[in-house]
Design an enzyme around this catalytic site. Structure first.
Site, mmCIF file in Angstrom:
data_model
loop_
_atom_site.group_PDB
_atom_site.id
_atom_site.type_symbol
_atom_site.label_atom_id
_atom_site.label_comp_id
_atom_site.label_asym_id
_atom_site.label_seq_id
_atom_site.Cartn_x
_atom_site.Cartn_y
_atom_site.Cartn_z
ATOM 1 N N ASP A 36 48.844 31.146 16.569
ATOM 2 C CA ASP A 36 49.911 30.710 17.500
ATOM 3 C C ASP A 36 50.479 29.340 17.095
ATOM 4 O OD1 ASP A 36 47.396 29.788 17.960
ATOM 5 O OD2 ASP A 36 47.596 30.196 20.436
ATOM 6 N N ASP B 163 58.421 36.477 8.029
ATOM 7 C CA ASP B 163 59.464 36.822 8.530
ATOM 8 C C ASP B 163 60.216 35.392 9.135
ATOM 9 O OD1 ASP B 163 59.777 39.407 7.836
ATOM 10 O OD2 ASP B 163 60.543 39.891 9.901
ATOM 11 N N ASP C 241 52.722 39.236 8.250
ATOM 12 C CA ASP C 241 53.846 39.762 8.127
ATOM 13 C C ASP C 241 54.900 38.976 9.041
ATOM 14 O OD1 ASP C 241 55.851 42.061 8.137
ATOM 15 O OD2 ASP C 241 54.842 42.807 10.272
ATOM 16 N N TYR D 144 46.495 47.032 9.407
ATOM 17 C CA TYR D 144 47.347 48.048 9.062
ATOM 18 C C TYR D 144 46.585 49.365 8.516
ATOM 19 C CZ TYR D 144 51.790 45.515 8.891
ATOM 20 O OH TYR D 144 52.795 44.667 9.095
HETATM 21 C C1 IPM Z 1 56.939 43.930 5.330
HETATM 22 C C2 IPM Z 1 57.665 44.912 6.140
HETATM 23 C C3 IPM Z 1 56.525 46.164 6.209
HETATM 24 C C4 IPM Z 1 55.193 45.407 6.573
HETATM 25 C C5 IPM Z 1 57.085 47.462 6.991
HETATM 26 C C6 IPM Z 1 58.319 48.084 6.522
HETATM 27 C C7 IPM Z 1 55.890 48.641 7.175
HETATM 28 O O1 IPM Z 1 57.889 44.527 7.492
HETATM 29 O O2 IPM Z 1 56.833 44.302 4.032
HETATM 30 O O3 IPM Z 1 56.730 42.707 5.742
HETATM 31 O O4 IPM Z 1 54.972 45.469 8.102
HETATM 32 O O5 IPM Z 1 54.335 45.316 5.971
HETATM 33 MG MG MG Z 2 57.587 42.496 7.756
#
Ligand code: IPM
Ligand code: MG
Length: 368
Positions: A228, A256, A252, A145
């Site tokens: 993975d 999710d 990240d 990042y």
């Molecule tokens: C998160 C989001 C952010 C990230 C984005 C919106 C930049 O996906 O906080 O997980 O990638 O960190």
């Molecule tokens: Mg995210």
């Protein structure tokens, strides 16, 4: 009466409507526990661009610096992205900037599937086992990042080359590893460290440093897993995980994926913490989901991730453990009573009653 100063930055999309419910719940908590919350709202994201020409207006940044914690909504409206250069877009100019500016290197994302939401989990009951309860500890200010160089070059003849750089130092890995091990000591004493040590230099260093730090935590079992495989194991046997320690990008993605197991991204709060000075830990608290522009302003969004983020703020930055638990309990009560926003509504669940953002917030505030 002690007063805590909170910067409330609702942002874009569903941000304002879920923030409204979180503030409602905080007011109820303040009343019940006689705690003063001085909540000041300020624009960020596209709301900041519209109000002051910048995703993170100077006055908003100043407010954050004067506050004890930041309660954040969400930023970003992809439809508007083409109208400004990518460096000025909210994700980079506001969210990543705040993470860096305040040194928020530790991102904690607790993923819990409440029994009452078993229907909303994409895995069958067997795989859910005795319940899913994972803490994703994501490094937040390093890796791809922020690593330099980060740029797109013109190669001529219509060709371009995009470069992102993955960088970690020993010290960056050490401090996030300590966060993960300490968290595991308060949970089930297991850390699964995620890397790609079979391919990446970063992965080799990550594994070495985490192994060394792990020796200081005799009670905690440390296991290493390639990213993975971790993505697959989350689907096959999520109950094997307690704390998952991840670098920025892997965290990240996996958080999710883990959120889907908890029924919905709309249920997942997060805390981003910097270094602790004395008994003060400055923190930034936000739902892990995005701005969901498709449902914004329709009273459809799930406010629970925002409300649980406020609970994390009370716990980690203000050390108000009873007040934080009161929020967790009130959320559990609303869920157990069958209240469901669209993202967690399932017709197979006879107990489920479809409800709106505001009504969910009201029920949780009353439950305090
Ligand atoms: C998160 C989001 C952010 C990230 C984005 C919106 C930049 O996906 O906080 O997980 O990638 O960190
Ligand atoms: Mg995210």
């Amino acid at each position: 009466m002690k007063t805590f100063r909170i910067a409330a930055l609702a942002g874009d999309g569903i941000g304002p409507e879920v923030m409204r419910e979180a503030i409602k719940v905080l007011r109820a908590v303040g009343k019940r526990f006689s705690i003063g919350f001085q909540i000041t709202e300020a624009p960020v994201g596209w709301a900041g661009i519209d109000a002051a020409g910048k995703a993170l207006p100077d006055t908003t940044l100043e407010l954050c610096k004067q506050s004890d914690a930041i309660l954040f909504g969400s930023v970003g409206l992809p439809d508007r992205d083409p109208t400004i250069p990518k460096e000025q877009r909210p994700e980079r100019a506001a969210l990543l900037r705040i993470r860096k500016e305040f040194g928020l290197f530790a991102n904690l994302r607790p993923v819990q599937l409440p029994k009452a939401l078993a229907h909303s989990c994409p895995l069958n009951a067997d795989r859910q086992g005795g319940g899913i309860d994972i803490l994703v500890v994501r490094e937040l200010t390093g890796g791809m990042y922020f690593g330099q160089p980060k740029k797109t070059e013109d190669l001529g003849s219509g060709q371009q080359r995009a470069i992102d750089t993955m960088v970690y130092t020993t010290a960056e890995i050490e401090r996030i590893a300590h966060v993960a091990f300490r968290a595991a000591e308060l949970r089930r004493n297991k850390v699964t460290s995620i890397d790609k040590a079979n391919v990446l230099e970063n992965g080799v260093l990550w594994r070495d440093v985490v192994t060394r730090i792990g020796k200081h935590y005799a009670a905690v079992d440390l296991e290493h897993m390639f990213v993975d495989n971790a993505a697959m194991q989350l689907m096959l046997k999520p109950t094997q995980f307690d704390v998952m320690l991840c670098e920025n990008m892997f965290g990240d993605i996996l958080s999710d994926e883990a959120a889907a197991l908890a029924g919905s991204l709309g249920m997942l709060p997060s805390a981003s913490l910097g270094a602790t000075a004395g008994d003060q830990t400055f923190g930034f608290y936000e739902p892990a989901g995005g701005t969901a522009p498709d449902i914004a302003g329709k009273n459809l969004a799930n406010p629970i991730a925002q409300i649980l983020s406020a609970a994390l703020m009370l716990r980690y930055s203000f050390k108000l453990h009873d007040a934080a638990s009161a929020i967790d309990l009130a959320v559990a009560r609303a869920i157990n009573a069958g209240l469901r926003t669209g993202d967690i509504f399932n017709t197979a669940d006879a107990n489920a009653k479809r409800t709106g953002t505001r009504e969910m917030g009201d029920a949780i505030a009353e439950g305090i």
